[in-house]
Write a protein that holds these residues in place. Sequence first.
Motif, mmCIF file in Angstrom:
data_model
loop_
_atom_site.group_PDB
_atom_site.id
_atom_site.type_symbol
_atom_site.label_atom_id
_atom_site.label_comp_id
_atom_site.label_asym_id
_atom_site.label_seq_id
_atom_site.Cartn_x
_atom_site.Cartn_y
_atom_site.Cartn_z
ATOM 1 N N SER A 8 0.986 -1.339 -0.046
ATOM 2 C CA SER A 8 -0.006 0.043 -0.103
ATOM 3 C C SER A 8 0.844 1.138 0.155
ATOM 4 O O SER A 8 0.474 2.261 -0.491
ATOM 5 N N ALA B 22 1.090 4.250 -2.780
ATOM 6 C CA ALA B 22 0.799 5.614 -2.619
ATOM 7 C C ALA B 22 2.122 6.641 -2.836
ATOM 8 O O ALA B 22 1.789 7.723 -3.362
ATOM 9 N N VAL C 229 -0.955 6.538 3.740
ATOM 10 C CA VAL C 229 -1.956 5.459 3.685
ATOM 11 C C VAL C 229 -3.092 5.785 4.795
ATOM 12 O O VAL C 229 -4.230 5.458 4.514
ATOM 13 N N TRP D 53 4.188 5.393 5.902
ATOM 14 C CA TRP D 53 3.032 4.532 5.528
ATOM 15 C C TRP D 53 1.947 5.272 6.351
ATOM 16 O O TRP D 53 0.763 5.456 5.561
#
Length: 504
Positions: free
Chosen positions: A337, A341, A383, A379
Amino acid sequence: MAENPTDAAPEPTAEEISEQKAVRLAKRDRLNSGADLGGGAYPVSLPVTASIAEVRDRFVGLGVDEASGEQVGVAGRVVHLRNTGKLCFAALQAGDGSRIQAMISLAEVGEEGLAAWKELVDLGDHVFVAGEVITSRRGELSIMAKEWRIAAKAVLPLPNLHTELSEETRVRSRYLDLIAREQARKNVVDRAKVNQSLRQTFAGRGYVEVETPMLQVMHGGASARPFVTHSNAFDTELYLRIAPELYLKRAVVGGIERVFEINRNFRNEGADSTHSPEFAMLEAYQAYSDYHGMAELTQSLVQDAALAVSGSHVVTWADGTEYDLGGDWDRISMYGSLSDAVGEQITPETPMSRLRELADAEGIEVDHPLPGKYVEELWEHHVKGGLVRPTFVMDFPLDTSPLVRWHRSIPGVVEKWDLYIRGFELATGYSELVDPVVQRDRFVEQAKLAAGGDPEAMRLDEEFLRALEFGMPPSGGMGMGIDRLLMAITGLGIRETILFPLVK
């Protein structure tokens, strides 16, 4: 209530409160002197025969201006009061918020009883009334008192119940919040329902509940700054636990293969809308399971708790928003993820220099020597904010997870997930590291970080390692904040879900 005034009055000043307290203390002294209504201002017991809620349920069908012919004795706090002529009215409130009207009349209690009521009873007092259950001419369920007594004299006035308490008052004086606000009372009941639901779900799966030490000679089980204290009896430094993990794993080594604890943890860190220095935590471990099995367990725990509170997997938050906790929850990869991104492949082999560049480009400050910390911070920045549905974020960097088993097929990551609901981390789950040799190596690396000044790094725990050396079966583990679980179900902030939060 129909026969009580509703005009809001301004909050009294400190001087007015002091004057009111003096007047109330004089009434207390009068009650205790025995001159009025034997039993004093604080009698040891009263002949209560029913709760207010029971009376309301039992006589729900009583018509307007009708007498039931039945006598009851109830007690409650006076929250509305109107004293006029030969008939006085009071709204009595029980601890659960249910109310009933008390009617004190000259015909029933006599001249002395009515005069004493008018002179001695104030808003906030607990009173006992006994008499016939009736309805008033306006249909209000009432008790026409044949006798009354003070149950507990309040020497301080209640805040104005017609206006909303400030957040500061609600948090610092939760007892007033519980008196004044239905939502505050509901929060307490909801929390109890959640804890009961958690225990029922575990019982249905054959788990055993245990208790582990809160005072520990060595802190461990999480990366966090501990509270430190001193034992005079042992003349040694002790720590308030930051997690029960290392003791629960000892229980698994000993043969309690499905074990859980609902406990208090303490972390000497910041406080904000999702963090409290003292908080309630659930941890569970299951032999011969892994992080996939613990994700399934956690989903069931949360969904069962939602059903217990709301009767549905679709919960309604305090602001009216509906949130769906039902179905099978999404599972995404942390590295995958993040790669999507930022528009490039991020793996455990991505150089630290590149991770620093990505962080600097977004203004992310990472004061940590491990590349995994950069991955986690990146992250969160890119995300985390976009997660709407409940989501398990899978497969974390190895170097930030010293108690987790390495991934069975992906080098450089561990079998760990974090569960995000409402945009915050609710729970975490592992495939547990049970190899004592590898665990020792991980602890040694943590010890180096601690020596370098990292206050959250774990210490080398020889007693725990010794337990592992006797053999711990392959296991899955999970931990979840109870306060945050209430946040996910109710939509409230953490200071609302904790009954008595720590405040300065």
